[in-house]
Design a protein around this motif. Structure first.
Motif, PDB file in Angstrom:
ATOM      1  N   SER A 155      51.184  23.626  30.792  1.00  0.00           N
ATOM      2  CA  SER A 155      52.253  23.890  29.840  1.00  0.00           C
ATOM      3  C   SER A 155      51.682  23.944  28.428  1.00  0.00           C
ATOM      4  O   SER A 155      50.780  23.185  28.077  1.00  0.00           O
ATOM      5  CB  SER A 155      53.333  22.802  29.921  1.00  0.00           C
ATOM      6  OG  SER A 155      54.004  22.849  31.164  1.00  0.00           O
ATOM      7  N   CYS A 225      56.052  26.094  17.585  1.00  0.00           N
ATOM      8  CA  CYS A 225      56.729  27.091  18.408  1.00  0.00           C
ATOM      9  C   CYS A 225      56.187  28.485  18.107  1.00  0.00           C
ATOM     10  O   CYS A 225      56.186  28.934  16.957  1.00  0.00           O
ATOM     11  CB  CYS A 225      58.235  27.047  18.149  1.00  0.00           C
ATOM     12  SG  CYS A 225      59.165  28.229  19.154  1.00  0.00           S
ATOM     13  N   HIS A 227      57.392  31.391  18.996  1.00  0.00           N
ATOM     14  CA  HIS A 227      58.410  32.433  18.967  1.00  0.00           C
ATOM     15  C   HIS A 227      59.125  32.466  17.618  1.00  0.00           C
ATOM     16  O   HIS A 227      59.472  31.409  17.069  1.00  0.00           O
ATOM     17  CB  HIS A 227      59.441  32.208  20.082  1.00  0.00           C
ATOM     18  CG  HIS A 227      58.859  32.199  21.446  1.00  0.00           C
ATOM     19  ND1 HIS A 227      58.344  33.331  22.051  1.00  0.00           N
ATOM     20  CD2 HIS A 227      58.680  31.176  22.334  1.00  0.00           C
ATOM     21  CE1 HIS A 227      57.890  33.020  23.253  1.00  0.00           C
ATOM     22  NE2 HIS A 227      58.090  31.725  23.448  1.00  0.00           N
ATOM     23  N   VAL A 239      60.452  29.202  27.400  1.00  0.00           N
ATOM     24  CA  VAL A 239      59.083  29.720  27.399  1.00  0.00           C
ATOM     25  C   VAL A 239      59.012  31.143  26.856  1.00  0.00           C
ATOM     26  O   VAL A 239      58.088  31.496  26.131  1.00  0.00           O
ATOM     27  CB  VAL A 239      58.498  29.670  28.831  1.00  0.00           C
ATOM     28  CG1 VAL A 239      57.132  30.345  28.880  1.00  0.00           C
ATOM     29  CG2 VAL A 239      58.383  28.225  29.308  1.00  0.00           C
ATOM     30  N   ARG A 240      60.000  31.959  27.179  1.00  0.00           N
ATOM     31  CA  ARG A 240      59.985  33.359  26.750  1.00  0.00           C
ATOM     32  C   ARG A 240      60.700  33.581  25.411  1.00  0.00           C
ATOM     33  O   ARG A 240      60.835  34.710  24.961  1.00  0.00           O
ATOM     34  CB  ARG A 240      60.615  34.241  27.829  1.00  0.00           C
ATOM     35  CG  ARG A 240      59.811  34.283  29.128  1.00  0.00           C
ATOM     36  CD  ARG A 240      60.487  35.200  30.137  1.00  0.00           C
ATOM     37  NE  ARG A 240      59.694  35.306  31.365  1.00  0.00           N
ATOM     38  CZ  ARG A 240      59.747  34.443  32.365  1.00  0.00           C
ATOM     39  NH1 ARG A 240      60.548  33.386  32.275  1.00  0.00           N
ATOM     40  NH2 ARG A 240      59.000  34.603  33.442  1.00  0.00           N
ATOM     41  N   GLY A 241      61.187  32.517  24.813  1.00  0.00           N
ATOM     42  CA  GLY A 241      61.809  32.650  23.506  1.00  0.00           C
ATOM     43  C   GLY A 241      63.317  32.753  23.524  1.00  0.00           C
ATOM     44  O   GLY A 241      63.950  32.804  22.470  1.00  0.00           O
ATOM     45  N   GLY A 242      63.913  32.775  24.733  1.00  0.00           N
ATOM     46  CA  GLY A 242      65.368  32.816  24.832  1.00  0.00           C
ATOM     47  C   GLY A 242      65.955  31.417  24.737  1.00  0.00           C
ATOM     48  O   GLY A 242      65.225  30.419  24.696  1.00  0.00           O
TER      49      GLY A 242
END
Length: 325
Positions: A155, A225, A227, A239-242
Protein backbone atom coordinates in the motif's frame (compact mmCIF):
# COMPACT_ATOMS: atom_id res chain seq x y z
CA UNK A 1 -22.59 8.25 -8.18
CA UNK A 2 -20.07 7.79 -5.36
CA UNK A 3 -20.37 4.53 -3.49
CA UNK A 4 -21.29 6.22 -0.23
CA UNK A 5 -24.11 8.29 -1.78
CA UNK A 6 -26.60 5.77 -3.15
CA UNK A 7 -29.46 6.84 -5.39
CA UNK A 8 -33.07 6.50 -4.23
CA UNK A 9 -34.78 3.33 -5.43
CA UNK A 10 -36.01 3.84 -9.02
CA UNK A 11 -39.78 4.00 -9.44
CA UNK A 12 -39.66 0.86 -11.57
CA UNK A 13 -38.62 -1.11 -8.46
CA UNK A 14 -41.95 -0.38 -6.71
CA UNK A 15 -44.93 -2.64 -7.36
CA UNK A 16 -47.36 0.19 -8.04
CA UNK A 17 -49.93 1.48 -10.51
CA UNK A 18 -49.28 4.82 -12.20
CA UNK A 19 -51.18 6.87 -9.60
CA UNK A 20 -49.31 5.29 -6.70
CA UNK A 21 -45.94 5.57 -8.49
CA UNK A 22 -46.56 9.29 -8.94
CA UNK A 23 -47.29 9.61 -5.21
CA UNK A 24 -44.11 7.69 -4.33
CA UNK A 25 -42.10 10.07 -6.50
CA UNK A 26 -43.57 13.03 -4.61
CA UNK A 27 -42.82 11.36 -1.26
CA UNK A 28 -39.19 10.75 -2.22
CA UNK A 29 -38.84 14.35 -3.33
CA UNK A 30 -40.29 15.60 -0.05
CA UNK A 31 -37.87 13.45 1.96
CA UNK A 32 -34.98 14.82 -0.05
CA UNK A 33 -35.88 18.52 -0.28
CA UNK A 34 -38.00 19.30 2.78
CA UNK A 35 -36.71 16.80 5.32
CA UNK A 36 -33.19 16.75 3.86
CA UNK A 37 -32.91 13.00 4.23
CA UNK A 38 -29.49 11.59 3.41
CA UNK A 39 -29.00 9.32 0.37
CA UNK A 40 -28.64 6.39 2.76
CA UNK A 41 -31.97 7.22 4.40
CA UNK A 42 -33.71 7.62 1.05
CA UNK A 43 -32.41 4.25 -0.12
CA UNK A 44 -33.35 2.49 3.15
CA UNK A 45 -36.85 4.01 3.25
CA UNK A 46 -37.36 3.05 -0.38
CA UNK A 47 -36.39 -0.56 0.30
CA UNK A 48 -38.84 -0.76 3.21
CA UNK A 49 -41.71 0.67 1.15
CA UNK A 50 -40.87 -1.55 -1.84
CA UNK A 51 -40.91 -4.65 0.39
CA UNK A 52 -44.31 -3.63 1.77
CA UNK A 53 -45.76 -3.09 -1.71
CA UNK A 54 -44.40 -6.48 -2.85
CA UNK A 55 -46.13 -8.04 0.14
CA UNK A 56 -49.39 -6.18 -0.53
CA UNK A 57 -49.37 -7.34 -4.17
CA UNK A 58 -48.87 -10.98 -3.21
CA UNK A 59 -51.26 -10.76 -0.24
CA UNK A 60 -54.15 -9.27 -2.22
CA UNK A 61 -53.37 -10.60 -5.69
CA UNK A 62 -53.44 -7.20 -7.37
CA UNK A 63 -51.03 -4.43 -8.26
CA UNK A 64 -50.90 -1.93 -5.36
CA UNK A 65 -52.71 1.32 -6.06
CA UNK A 66 -53.94 4.29 -4.06
CA UNK A 67 -57.31 2.55 -3.88
CA UNK A 68 -55.77 -0.63 -2.45
CA UNK A 69 -53.88 1.36 0.19
CA UNK A 70 -57.16 3.03 1.12
CA UNK A 71 -58.80 -0.39 1.66
CA UNK A 72 -56.08 -1.94 3.82
CA UNK A 73 -57.11 -3.14 7.30
CA UNK A 74 -55.06 -3.43 10.51
CA UNK A 75 -54.88 -7.18 9.86
CA UNK A 76 -53.07 -6.50 6.58
CA UNK A 77 -50.36 -4.50 8.32
CA UNK A 78 -50.07 -7.12 11.07
CA UNK A 79 -49.61 -9.79 8.40
CA UNK A 80 -46.87 -7.67 6.83
CA UNK A 81 -45.02 -7.34 10.14
CA UNK A 82 -45.42 -11.07 10.73
CA UNK A 83 -43.89 -11.75 7.32
CA UNK A 84 -40.89 -9.60 8.21
CA UNK A 85 -40.57 -11.30 11.61
CA UNK A 86 -40.51 -14.67 9.86
CA UNK A 87 -37.33 -13.51 8.12
CA UNK A 88 -35.69 -13.08 11.55
CA UNK A 89 -35.21 -9.36 11.02
CA UNK A 90 -34.11 -7.34 14.04
CA UNK A 91 -36.71 -5.44 16.05
CA UNK A 92 -35.03 -2.20 15.03
CA UNK A 93 -35.63 -3.12 11.39
CA UNK A 94 -39.27 -3.86 12.16
CA UNK A 95 -39.68 -0.55 13.94
CA UNK A 96 -38.11 1.37 11.07
CA UNK A 97 -40.37 -0.32 8.50
CA UNK A 98 -43.45 0.60 10.53
CA UNK A 99 -42.19 4.17 10.89
CA UNK A 100 -41.64 4.39 7.12
CA UNK A 101 -45.18 3.21 6.42
CA UNK A 102 -46.65 5.67 8.90
CA UNK A 103 -44.68 8.49 7.33
CA UNK A 104 -45.74 7.49 3.81
CA UNK A 105 -49.43 7.21 4.72
CA UNK A 106 -49.20 10.55 6.55
CA UNK A 107 -47.80 12.05 3.35
CA UNK A 108 -50.67 10.56 1.32
CA UNK A 109 -53.24 11.86 3.78
CA UNK A 110 -51.85 15.40 3.76
CA UNK A 111 -51.89 15.38 -0.04
CA UNK A 112 -55.54 14.29 -0.01
CA UNK A 113 -54.69 11.05 -1.80
CA UNK A 114 -55.38 8.34 0.80
CA UNK A 115 -56.91 8.43 4.25
CA UNK A 116 -56.51 5.19 6.17
CA UNK A 117 -56.43 5.09 10.00
CA UNK A 118 -55.52 1.39 10.14
CA UNK A 119 -51.90 2.09 11.04
CA UNK A 120 -52.83 4.13 14.11
CA UNK A 121 -54.01 1.04 16.01
CA UNK A 122 -50.73 -0.83 15.55
CA UNK A 123 -47.98 -0.85 18.12
CA UNK A 124 -44.39 -1.20 17.11
CA UNK A 125 -42.05 -3.75 18.68
CA UNK A 126 -40.68 -2.85 22.09
CA UNK A 127 -37.04 -1.92 21.59
CA UNK A 128 -34.39 -2.40 24.27
CA UNK A 129 -32.56 0.75 25.28
CA UNK A 130 -29.35 0.58 23.30
CA UNK A 131 -26.23 1.40 25.29
CA UNK A 132 -23.29 2.73 23.25
CA UNK A 133 -20.20 0.52 23.25
CA UNK A 134 -17.12 2.76 23.30
CA UNK A 135 -13.47 1.82 23.29
CA UNK A 136 -11.36 2.44 26.35
CA UNK A 137 -9.11 5.49 26.21
CA UNK A 138 -6.12 3.20 25.75
CA UNK A 139 -7.74 1.25 22.92
CA UNK A 140 -8.80 4.45 21.15
CA UNK A 141 -5.23 5.74 21.34
CA UNK A 142 -3.87 2.42 20.11
CA UNK A 143 -6.28 2.44 17.15
CA UNK A 144 -5.03 5.84 16.05
CA UNK A 145 -1.39 4.85 16.45
CA UNK A 146 -1.84 1.57 14.54
CA UNK A 147 -4.02 2.92 11.72
CA UNK A 148 -0.99 3.44 9.48
CA UNK A 149 0.42 -0.08 9.98
CA UNK A 150 -2.43 -2.49 9.22
CA UNK A 151 -2.77 -2.00 5.46
CA UNK A 152 -1.71 -4.82 3.17
CA UNK A 153 1.87 -5.01 1.94
CA UNK A 154 2.47 -2.70 -1.00
CA UNK A 155 0.00 0.00 0.00
CA UNK A 156 1.19 3.52 -0.77
CA UNK A 157 2.40 5.59 2.21
CA UNK A 158 -0.28 8.19 1.56
CA UNK A 159 -2.96 5.54 2.23
CA UNK A 160 -1.52 5.09 5.72
CA UNK A 161 -1.61 8.87 6.25
CA UNK A 162 -5.22 8.99 5.05
CA UNK A 163 -6.32 6.20 7.39
CA UNK A 164 -4.58 7.82 10.36
CA UNK A 165 -6.24 11.15 9.57
CA UNK A 166 -9.67 9.57 9.28
CA UNK A 167 -9.49 7.56 12.51
CA UNK A 168 -8.10 10.59 14.35
CA UNK A 169 -10.93 12.74 13.00
CA UNK A 170 -13.67 10.29 13.96
CA UNK A 171 -12.40 10.05 17.52
CA UNK A 172 -11.09 13.59 17.94
CA UNK A 173 -14.27 15.31 16.71
CA UNK A 174 -16.92 12.66 17.38
CA UNK A 175 -18.10 12.53 13.77
CA UNK A 176 -20.33 9.97 12.14
CA UNK A 177 -18.52 8.18 9.32
CA UNK A 178 -20.91 9.69 6.77
CA UNK A 179 -20.15 13.18 8.12
CA UNK A 180 -16.41 12.65 7.75
CA UNK A 181 -16.74 11.26 4.23
CA UNK A 182 -19.00 14.13 3.20
CA UNK A 183 -16.36 16.74 4.06
CA UNK A 184 -14.94 18.59 1.08
CA UNK A 185 -11.40 19.88 0.64
CA UNK A 186 -12.68 23.38 1.39
CA UNK A 187 -13.99 22.17 4.76
CA UNK A 188 -10.83 20.24 5.65
CA UNK A 189 -9.80 20.63 9.31
CA UNK A 190 -6.26 21.93 8.78
CA UNK A 191 -3.65 23.84 10.78
CA UNK A 192 -4.74 27.26 11.98
CA UNK A 193 -8.41 26.30 12.33
CA UNK A 194 -9.94 26.37 15.81
CA UNK A 195 -13.15 24.57 14.94
CA UNK A 196 -14.83 22.43 12.32
CA UNK A 197 -18.29 23.04 10.85
CA UNK A 198 -20.09 19.74 10.38
CA UNK A 199 -23.32 19.02 8.50
CA UNK A 200 -25.15 16.17 10.18
CA UNK A 201 -28.53 14.47 9.97
CA UNK A 202 -31.33 16.52 8.51
CA UNK A 203 -28.86 19.01 7.10
CA UNK A 204 -28.25 20.49 10.56
CA UNK A 205 -24.87 22.10 11.11
CA UNK A 206 -22.85 22.20 14.29
CA UNK A 207 -19.47 23.53 15.35
CA UNK A 208 -16.92 21.14 16.86
CA UNK A 209 -13.65 22.35 18.47
CA UNK A 210 -10.64 21.15 16.53
CA UNK A 211 -7.75 19.48 18.32
CA UNK A 212 -4.24 20.10 16.94
CA UNK A 213 -3.68 16.34 16.60
CA UNK A 214 -6.61 16.20 14.15
CA UNK A 215 -5.46 19.08 11.95
CA UNK A 216 -1.88 17.75 11.97
CA UNK A 217 -3.05 14.33 10.78
CA UNK A 218 -5.20 15.83 8.01
CA UNK A 219 -2.37 18.11 6.88
CA UNK A 220 -0.05 15.09 6.74
CA UNK A 221 -2.54 13.21 4.58
CA UNK A 222 -3.04 16.13 2.19
CA UNK A 223 0.71 16.64 1.87
CA UNK A 224 1.18 13.03 0.69
CA UNK A 225 -2.01 12.46 -1.32
CA UNK A 226 -1.01 12.11 -5.00
CA UNK A 227 -4.43 13.00 -6.37
CA UNK A 228 -5.51 16.58 -7.06
CA UNK A 229 -8.42 17.47 -4.79
CA UNK A 230 -10.46 20.52 -5.77
CA UNK A 231 -12.05 22.81 -3.20
CA UNK A 232 -15.46 21.16 -3.63
CA UNK A 233 -14.15 17.61 -4.05
CA UNK A 234 -14.38 14.98 -1.33
CA UNK A 235 -11.60 15.36 1.22
CA UNK A 236 -11.01 11.63 1.65
CA UNK A 237 -10.33 9.72 -1.57
CA UNK A 238 -9.67 6.14 -2.59
CA UNK A 239 -6.74 4.64 -4.44
CA UNK A 240 -7.91 5.94 -7.82
CA UNK A 241 -8.81 9.39 -6.52
CA UNK A 242 -12.57 8.91 -6.27
CA UNK A 243 -14.64 9.31 -3.08
CA UNK A 244 -13.61 6.89 -0.36
CA UNK A 245 -15.98 3.94 0.04
CA UNK A 246 -17.18 3.59 3.65
CA UNK A 247 -16.72 -0.17 3.37
CA UNK A 248 -12.96 0.41 3.21
CA UNK A 249 -13.12 2.27 6.52
CA UNK A 250 -15.11 -0.56 8.07
CA UNK A 251 -12.49 -2.99 6.76
CA UNK A 252 -9.77 -0.85 8.33
CA UNK A 253 -11.47 -1.18 11.71
CA UNK A 254 -11.76 -4.93 11.17
CA UNK A 255 -8.01 -5.07 10.65
CA UNK A 256 -7.43 -2.98 13.75
CA UNK A 257 -9.63 -5.33 15.77
CA UNK A 258 -7.56 -8.29 14.59
CA UNK A 259 -4.14 -6.71 15.19
CA UNK A 260 -4.97 -5.05 18.52
CA UNK A 261 -7.34 -7.67 19.93
CA UNK A 262 -10.21 -5.18 20.11
CA UNK A 263 -13.81 -6.34 20.65
CA UNK A 264 -16.22 -6.85 17.74
CA UNK A 265 -17.95 -3.63 18.76
CA UNK A 266 -14.88 -1.61 17.69
CA UNK A 267 -16.43 -0.07 14.56
CA UNK A 268 -16.04 3.38 13.00
CA UNK A 269 -19.12 4.51 14.96
CA UNK A 270 -17.58 3.23 18.19
CA UNK A 271 -14.98 6.00 17.83
CA UNK A 272 -17.81 8.55 18.02
CA UNK A 273 -19.18 6.75 21.10
CA UNK A 274 -15.70 6.87 22.61
CA UNK A 275 -15.45 10.62 21.98
CA UNK A 276 -18.66 11.23 23.94
CA UNK A 277 -17.98 8.73 26.71
CA UNK A 278 -14.48 9.98 27.42
CA UNK A 279 -15.70 13.59 27.53
CA UNK A 280 -18.42 12.62 29.98
CA UNK A 281 -15.95 10.68 32.12
CA UNK A 282 -13.76 13.77 32.19
CA UNK A 283 -16.58 15.87 33.63
CA UNK A 284 -17.97 17.47 30.46
CA UNK A 285 -21.50 18.86 30.62
CA UNK A 286 -24.16 16.62 29.09
CA UNK A 287 -25.71 19.54 27.19
CA UNK A 288 -22.33 20.41 25.71
CA UNK A 289 -21.85 16.81 24.56
CA UNK A 290 -25.32 16.92 22.99
CA UNK A 291 -24.28 19.97 20.96
CA UNK A 292 -20.97 18.40 19.95
CA UNK A 293 -22.65 15.22 18.75
CA UNK A 294 -25.51 17.04 17.03
CA UNK A 295 -28.22 15.10 18.88
CA UNK A 296 -31.70 16.59 18.47
CA UNK A 297 -32.79 15.23 21.85
CA UNK A 298 -30.95 15.20 25.15
CA UNK A 299 -32.43 11.76 25.86
CA UNK A 300 -30.25 10.36 23.07
CA UNK A 301 -27.13 11.80 24.70
CA UNK A 302 -28.18 10.52 28.11
CA UNK A 303 -27.50 6.95 26.96
CA UNK A 304 -23.86 7.64 27.68
CA UNK A 305 -24.57 8.11 31.38
CA UNK A 306 -25.31 4.38 31.65
CA UNK A 307 -21.79 3.50 30.57
CA UNK A 308 -19.82 4.84 33.49
CA UNK A 309 -22.24 5.62 36.29
CA UNK A 310 -19.56 5.27 38.93
CA UNK A 311 -17.35 7.83 37.20
CA UNK A 312 -20.30 10.17 36.82
CA UNK A 313 -21.07 9.96 40.54
CA UNK A 314 -17.43 10.72 41.28
CA UNK A 315 -17.66 13.90 39.20
CA UNK A 316 -20.95 14.77 40.94
CA UNK A 317 -19.40 14.33 44.39
CA UNK A 318 -16.55 16.66 43.45
CA UNK A 319 -18.79 19.29 41.89
CA UNK A 320 -21.89 19.54 44.11
CA UNK A 321 -21.54 22.14 46.88
CA UNK A 322 -23.31 19.97 49.44
CA UNK A 323 -21.49 16.76 48.60
CA UNK A 324 -20.04 14.95 51.60
CA UNK A 325 -22.35 16.55 54.15
Amino acid sequence: MPAHRPDPLPLARFAATADLAHAIEGWQQQLKSERRASPHTLAAYGRDLAFFLDFARDHHGEQPSLDLLRRLKPADFRAFLAARAARDLAKTSQARALSVLRGFFRFLDRRGLVSNPALTVLRGPRLPQAVPKPLSEGDARAAIEAADTVQTVGSAPWIAARDTALVTLLYGCGLRLSEALDLTRRQAPTAGMASLRVTGKGGKTRIVPLLPIVSTAVDEYLAHCPHPIGANDDLFVGVRGGPLNPRLVQRLMEQLRFHLGLPDTATPHALRHSFATHLLAGGADLRAIQELLGHASLSTTQRYTAIDAAKLMEVYDRAHPRAGE
